[in-house]
Design an enzyme around this catalytic site. Sequence first.
Site, PDB file in Angstrom:
ATOM      1  CB  SER A 104    -103.178 100.672  14.738  1.00  0.00           C
ATOM      2  OG  SER A 104    -104.191 101.074  15.233  1.00  0.00           O
ATOM      3  CG  ASP A 246    -106.523 102.134  11.728  1.00  0.00           C
ATOM      4  OD1 ASP A 246    -106.482 100.977  11.156  1.00  0.00           O
ATOM      5  OD2 ASP A 246    -106.207 101.194  13.279  1.00  0.00           O
ATOM      6  CG  ASP A 248    -103.089  98.715  11.645  1.00  0.00           C
ATOM      7  OD1 ASP A 248    -104.491  99.457  12.046  1.00  0.00           O
ATOM      8  OD2 ASP A 248    -103.357  97.545  12.224  1.00  0.00           O
ATOM      9  CG  ASP A 250    -106.751  97.743  13.572  1.00  0.00           C
ATOM     10  OD1 ASP A 250    -107.277  98.827  13.429  1.00  0.00           O
ATOM     11  OD2 ASP A 250    -106.222  96.952  14.325  1.00  0.00           O
TER      12      ASP A 250
END
Length: 452
Positions: A104, A246, A248, A250
């Site tokens: 992340s 960010d 990833d 999400d």
Amino acid sequence: MGRLFGTDGVRGVANVDLTAELALGLSVAAAHVLAEAGTFEGHRPKAVVGRDPRASGEFLEAAVVAGLASAGVDVLRVGVLPTPAVAYLTGALGADFGVMLSASHNAMPDNGIKFFARGGHKLADELEDRVETVYDQHRTGEPWDRPTGAGVGRVRSYDQGFDQYVAHLIAVLPNRLDGLTVVLDEAHGAASRVSPEAFTRAGAEVITLGAEPDGLNINDGCGSTHLDLLKSAVVEHGADFGIAHDGDADRCLAVDASGAEVDGDQILAVLALAMREAGTLRGNTVVGTVMSNLGFKIAMEREGIELIQTAVGDRYVLESMKEHGYALGGEQSGHVIVLDHATTGDGTLTGLMLAARVVATGRTLAELAAVMERLPQVLVNVPDVDRSRVDTSPELVGAVAEAEHELGSTGRVLLRPSGTEPLVRVMVEAADIEQARSVAGRLADVVKSALG
């Protein structure tokens, strides 16, 4: 051994904490546990596997795929895609579970593994615990049940995932984005192709930053954890606003035309009003966390919208939403969940919905975000401390009580151990920013001395 799973999967320094052996073993354990839980229902199991662009994701993906196939699971490799894309494809393709390799917003040396159950939902705590137990049993000598011959899993690439996910995002939008100029900071991460493509197809003029991942530069001075680059670019290009993801994707944070930050609480406030107007804000309720700014709570009360607050972590927000049937929830950090269209936080979807609201209302992002006034809030991360003793250290308990007495009813204190890193987050809200900084600084010093 301590619990491997944190609040967002298993995470650590790749090739030190998170090794190929661990990735392989956890994948086999997950396959066995989900089979025992009845997820596969007597058919040959299938899993979707994706990753962010980190260099370590290449060998970890190979280990995960090997583990799953050796356990008799057919694998669809979707390549570099955002976490919410892997969750979406897990459901859309009828897979029995999904696996995402990402840390992340963490720095590049870290990586992580998170599992999604059928439908693209995060595994329940009890299933994660069972995966750990089975993995540990094997690690200490209990053999796996290994299929042979035609029983082993087959592996193939699924290249259609990119277009399938982008088409899903576009279909969700209530209106097009023609006439809008948006700067997108992709953090050199998993959405480097997806987000610009989705905004462009929706009609926006797109300027991209941080969209050239090389495996080593993810989250490096860019993205949702480093907004200065985006702020400057929005002002320089005269854009309507900017969006930051960010690693990833999400998460979604925004920057208005003046370069001012629009955080997750403000985004939630804007979307809550939009969804209420559209009749999709079920229960007239939005779900936040204990970290939600007091200004967000005041704004929702003024607008007649109920705010439910959970522990910090999007998994707890999601649990509350699913349990009570709520449609919108999220965190100040930019994890926003629109449950009718996603099973987890989706930064690209959030950004698109925010952009659609700007176009539909003809108002600027600054005007929309002004529905709430952020009270001064200071967050200090104290690294390299024993986060497990936050609630039990007498010295720290006393310092918190003293700070709360000083702030009275005009502020609050929250100490939270990170679920993914060896640090404690100190949050202080106050009517005056200098007071908030002073109290937060003192508490951070106590955390360091008491837990270091």
